[in-house]
Design a protein around this motif. Structure first.
Motif, PDB file in Angstrom:
ATOM      1  N   VAL A  26      49.197  31.428  48.260  1.00  0.00           N
ATOM      2  CA  VAL A  26      47.724  31.527  47.951  1.00  0.00           C
ATOM      3  C   VAL A  26      48.282  31.842  46.652  1.00  0.00           C
ATOM      4  N   ILE A  27      47.682  31.329  45.370  1.00  0.00           N
ATOM      5  CA  ILE A  27      47.576  30.842  43.899  1.00  0.00           C
ATOM      6  C   ILE A  27      46.331  31.756  43.663  1.00  0.00           C
ATOM      7  N   GLU A  28      46.104  32.110  43.157  1.00  0.00           N
ATOM      8  CA  GLU A  28      44.306  32.570  42.420  1.00  0.00           C
ATOM      9  C   GLU A  28      44.291  33.561  41.055  1.00  0.00           C
ATOM     10  N   GLY A  29      44.119  33.084  39.783  1.00  0.00           N
ATOM     11  CA  GLY A  29      43.600  34.472  38.706  1.00  0.00           C
ATOM     12  C   GLY A  29      45.309  33.542  37.827  1.00  0.00           C
ATOM     13  N   GLY A  30      46.490  32.320  38.654  1.00  0.00           N
ATOM     14  CA  GLY A  30      47.113  32.431  37.376  1.00  0.00           C
ATOM     15  C   GLY A  30      48.362  32.674  37.812  1.00  0.00           C
ATOM     16  N   MET A  51      36.278  24.522  37.888  1.00  0.00           N
ATOM     17  CA  MET A  51      37.876  23.754  37.931  1.00  0.00           C
ATOM     18  C   MET A  51      37.498  25.178  39.060  1.00  0.00           C
ATOM     19  N   PRO A  52      38.496  24.931  40.007  1.00  0.00           N
ATOM     20  CA  PRO A  52      39.162  25.428  41.007  1.00  0.00           C
ATOM     21  C   PRO A  52      39.857  26.938  40.293  1.00  0.00           C
ATOM     22  N   ASP A  53      39.702  27.680  41.190  1.00  0.00           N
ATOM     23  CA  ASP A  53      41.023  28.777  40.714  1.00  0.00           C
ATOM     24  C   ASP A  53      41.446  29.282  41.514  1.00  0.00           C
ATOM     25  N   ARG A  54      41.391  29.312  43.103  1.00  0.00           N
ATOM     26  CA  ARG A  54      42.274  29.495  43.609  1.00  0.00           C
ATOM     27  C   ARG A  54      43.013  28.170  44.542  1.00  0.00           C
ATOM     28  N   TYR A  55      43.872  28.286  44.736  1.00  0.00           N
ATOM     29  CA  TYR A  55      44.661  26.792  45.691  1.00  0.00           C
ATOM     30  C   TYR A  55      45.582  27.432  46.685  1.00  0.00           C
TER      31      TYR A  55
END
Length: 190
Positions: free
Chosen positions: A27-31, A1-5
Motif C-alpha cells: 500500500v502506497i499513500e502520501g508518496g 489525481m489518486p493518492d493511494r495505490y
C-alpha cells in the motif's frame, strides 16, 4: 489525481493462470509505502512443474493456507481502497478476475489500474527491456523475483520512483473489466 495505490502481485500454480498460489500487496499513500502484506494461498488445484520451479511454491507449502474465498474477505477492503498497480498488470488482473469468477465472488464490475511496466516503457525508454528484474537492477531495488511480497514491494518502489520523477499517474490510468477479464478500450473522441 489518486493518492493511494495498491501494488499487488500474484503467483500461479499452473499454466491456466486462473488460481493464485501467493499474493503480495504493498500500500502506497502520501508518496511512501504505508504497509505490506504477503501470503501463500491454497489454489485448490494442481501445480505444474514449471510453476513450482519458477516460484518455489509447492502443494506442500500451501497445505493449510487459506483458499481464495477466505483470503478475499481479509484483503478486499485493502484492494478496493486505492488504484490497483501491478507490473504487467493485465496478467495479475486476469488472475484476480478469474479467481473471483471461479469462486462466484461478486466484487466491482470494473477497477482502475496502472501498469508499472507500461509506465516504465514510456518513462525509461533507454533500457534494454522493462522486465521487473531489469528495472530493479537499474533502480537499485532489492528483489527476490517471483516471490509475491518482494515483487509487489518492487512494483511499489518503481511507482514511487516515477512519481518522484514527476510522472503524472493520471496519464497511465486504465479501466479493467473484471467480468470480461480485459482492459476497457477508452472511448474515442472526435
Amino acid at each position: 489525481m489518486p493518492d493511494r495505490y495498491i501494488a499487488f502481485d500474484v503467483e500461479t500454480p499452473n499454466a491456466a493462470s486462473d488460481r493464485m498460489s501467493a499474493i503480495g500487496i504493498t500500500v502506497i499513500e502520501g508518496g511512501r509505502i504505508l504497509s505490506e502484506y504477503a501470503t501463500l494461498v491454497d489454489p485448490e488445484c494442481r501445480f505444474d512443474p514449471f510453476n513450482i520451479a519458477l516460484t518455489g511454491i509447492t502443494p506442500e507449502a500451501v497445505a493449510g493456507q487459506p483458499a481464495f474465498p477466505a483470503l478475499w474477505e481479509a484483503i478486499a477492503p485493502i484492494m478496493e481502497s486505492g488504484v490497483l498497480i501491478a507490473h504487467n498488470a493485465p496478467f495479475d488482473l486476469s488472475v484476480l478476475s478469474k479467481c473471483l469468477r471461479s469462486y462466484g465472488i461478486a466484487w466491482k464490475p470494473e477497477v482502475r489500474y496502472a501498469c508499472t511496466c507500461q509506465m516504465s516503457r514510456r518513462l525509461l525508454p533507454g533500457l534494454p527491456n522493462h522486465r521487473l528484474d531489469t528495472l530493479c537492477d537499474y533502480l537499485h531495488i532489492d528483489l527476490d523475483h517471483h516471490h509475491a511480497g518482494s515483487d509487489s514491494h518492487a512494483c511499489g518502489e518503481i511507482l514511487l520512483h516515477h512519481l518522484r520523477s514527476g510522472a503524472d499517474p493520471a496519464v497511465f490510468l486504465r479501466t479493467y473489466d473484471l467480468a470480461r477479464g480485459r482492459t476497457v478500450k477508452p472511448a474515442r473522441t472526435r
